[in-house]
Design an enzyme around this catalytic site. Sequence first.
Site, PDB file in Angstrom:
ATOM      1  N   ASP A  87       9.960  14.540 -18.502  1.00  0.00           N
ATOM      2  CA  ASP A  87       9.677  14.051 -19.863  1.00  0.00           C
ATOM      3  C   ASP A  87      10.939  14.132 -20.711  1.00  0.00           C
ATOM      4  O   ASP A  87      11.860  14.891 -20.412  1.00  0.00           O
ATOM      5  CB  ASP A  87       8.534  14.840 -20.519  1.00  0.00           C
ATOM      6  CG  ASP A  87       8.871  16.307 -20.785  1.00  0.00           C
ATOM      7  OD1 ASP A  87       9.518  16.935 -19.913  1.00  0.00           O
ATOM      8  OD2 ASP A  87       8.500  16.818 -21.852  1.00  0.00           O
ATOM      9  N   GLU A 152       7.866  19.689 -20.713  1.00  0.00           N
ATOM     10  CA  GLU A 152       8.852  20.693 -21.138  1.00  0.00           C
ATOM     11  C   GLU A 152       9.213  20.526 -22.601  1.00  0.00           C
ATOM     12  O   GLU A 152       9.297  21.494 -23.358  1.00  0.00           O
ATOM     13  CB  GLU A 152      10.121  20.605 -20.280  1.00  0.00           C
ATOM     14  CG  GLU A 152      10.991  21.860 -20.351  1.00  0.00           C
ATOM     15  CD  GLU A 152      11.906  21.908 -21.567  1.00  0.00           C
ATOM     16  OE1 GLU A 152      12.359  23.009 -21.925  1.00  0.00           O
ATOM     17  OE2 GLU A 152      12.179  20.864 -22.178  1.00  0.00           O
TER      18      GLU A 152
HETATM   19  N1  BES Z   1      17.105  21.568 -21.677  1.00  0.00           N
HETATM   20  C1  BES Z   1      16.662  22.100 -22.917  1.00  0.00           C
HETATM   21  C2  BES Z   1      16.964  23.570 -23.081  1.00  0.00           C
HETATM   22  C3  BES Z   1      18.417  23.921 -23.233  1.00  0.00           C
HETATM   23  C4  BES Z   1      19.256  23.190 -24.031  1.00  0.00           C
HETATM   24  C5  BES Z   1      18.905  25.008 -22.569  1.00  0.00           C
HETATM   25  C6  BES Z   1      20.576  23.534 -24.147  1.00  0.00           C
HETATM   26  C7  BES Z   1      20.219  25.364 -22.694  1.00  0.00           C
HETATM   27  C8  BES Z   1      21.077  24.614 -23.481  1.00  0.00           C
HETATM   28  C9  BES Z   1      15.153  21.890 -23.024  1.00  0.00           C
HETATM   29  O1  BES Z   1      14.757  20.611 -22.618  1.00  0.00           O
HETATM   30  C10 BES Z   1      14.744  22.038 -24.474  1.00  0.00           C
HETATM   31  O2  BES Z   1      15.118  21.201 -25.259  1.00  0.00           O
HETATM   32  N2  BES Z   1      13.981  23.089 -24.810  1.00  0.00           N
HETATM   33  C11 BES Z   1      13.467  23.273 -26.133  1.00  0.00           C
HETATM   34  C12 BES Z   1      12.326  24.238 -26.104  1.00  0.00           C
HETATM   35  C13 BES Z   1      10.978  23.650 -25.834  1.00  0.00           C
HETATM   36  C14 BES Z   1       9.935  24.750 -25.880  1.00  0.00           C
HETATM   37  C15 BES Z   1      10.601  22.534 -26.751  1.00  0.00           C
HETATM   38  C16 BES Z   1      14.474  23.888 -27.054  1.00  0.00           C
HETATM   39  O3  BES Z   1      15.335  24.649 -26.629  1.00  0.00           O
HETATM   40  O4  BES Z   1      14.384  23.606 -28.264  1.00  0.00           O
HETATM   41 MN    MN Z   2      15.622  20.055 -20.835  1.00  0.00          MN
HETATM   42 MN    MN Z   3      15.202  19.193 -24.259  1.00  0.00          MN
END
Ligand code: BES
Ligand code: MN
Ligand code: MN
Length: 454
Positions: A87, A152
């Site tokens: 996604d 995710e």
């Molecule tokens: N891939 C990211 C997480 C990420 C970004 C890890 C940059 C390390 C460096 C992931 O898809 C993401 O965006 N996660 C969200 C959290 C989720 C619970 C919506 C975030 O970090 O805001």
């Molecule tokens: Mn991600």
């Molecule tokens: Mn992300």
Amino acid sequence: MKPIEYIESKHEENLNELKEFLRIPSVSAKSEHKTDIERAAWWVSEKLRAAGIDNVDIVPTKMHPLVYGESLHAPGKPTILFYGHYDVQPAEPLDLWTTPAFEPTVRNGNLFGRGTADDKGQVHIHLKAIEALQNTLGKLPINLKVIIEGEEEIGSVSLWDFVRQNRARLKSDALVVSDTSMLARGVPSITYGLRGLNYYQIEITGPAQDLHSGVFGGAVPNPITILSETIAKLHDRDFRVTVPGFYDDVATLSRDERKALKALPWKEKEFRKTVGAPALCGEKGYSIVEQLWSRPTLELNGIWGGYTGEGAKTVIPSKAHAKLSTRLVPNQDPAKIAKQVERYILKLLPKTVKGKFEVLSTGKPWVAPYSHPIFQKALHALEAGFGKKAVFIREGGSIPFVTQMYDTFKVPCVLMGFGLPDENAHAPDEHIALENYFGGIKSVALFYEQLATL
Ligand code: BES
Ligand code: MN
Ligand code: MN
């Protein structure tokens, strides 16, 4: 043919196939994309099968399906669980994209499009590495379980149920994830820490309905003013969060870790350029890297209320809203922090308004040692794939599944990220550097191959 030669012979083909994946607008946040989500899940399942993974299932959940498959033909060899997500974030604002978000385009050695870095491009790296091993060695050198989810970007809500119901099936010796970034161009990186994330929404209600600001203004509370005043009180002059108890459980960095972080080839100038703000601000007493990776924050993510359309409308709105979140670090407890934030914000509100506070999601931070021998294998594979020295880093983002797997199975989690901090994840003109996409496929193939001798 060797896997690496095979991968090199497939450059164009792989890139074209990734573009196909990227053209599916699998935005998990919006129900209008439900069929695109299903198409993306199906696409992933087909490619897993083509790469030689058997028992590929599209598992329905309460919301978006996840794709699960396994290849268990290496008795006595380690079992790896690979996790990623198909996604993507919404592409809006669409007019800020140089070329359309779902029409992937190569410019200056970068592939542009929503999901290129986060996370379709990185998932595809693994699909192509697996395919290369399968087609050159005849079978995979390790046992591999693959889980690619579709929620995710909206908090991995349905994944919890799947993990709980499939504990035995998901058992593995290590988790491998590519959904993070490299420290900088030419610095392949392994991430050993992520921040946790709590997400909140507040609603403030003053008058029972919108009011004419001429007829009523001066005598009645304005919810937007009160919301702004409240928000302004959440940080002090040193950019510390004022919520009582917020820092109570925060683990301090050890001297060794502080030193190690300081020694990383991280360039403040590049960071400032990526940010593009006139100046930076951050919690006093900490380096920027420490602020980003090891300190908790409270951020406003959205604020709305009243009239925001064209022209003027003289109104005192009945309600004002904000979305905010806290990034958490060890040893903060998400439930405890949520309570503290709620209590403080509601206490700050004057008697003239009513406040409603909602916790939309909570998530724990994750930091783990990297002493297990698998991390040396990962380091070597990255160094061979990129021809550059690799480093261990922490990051500020959050991946709910990593924390959950670590808590549930206590297995080593190897986060090999192939994105870059300036690749506009979640923003217009998201892209991935082709050198990292191709270097990633080689590194992952080498890594999986070398894990046979773990
Ligand atoms: N891939 C990211 C997480 C990420 C970004 C890890 C940059 C390390 C460096 C992931 O898809 C993401 O965006 N996660 C969200 C959290 C989720 C619970 C919506 C975030 O970090 O805001
Ligand atoms: Mn991600
Ligand atoms: Mn992300």
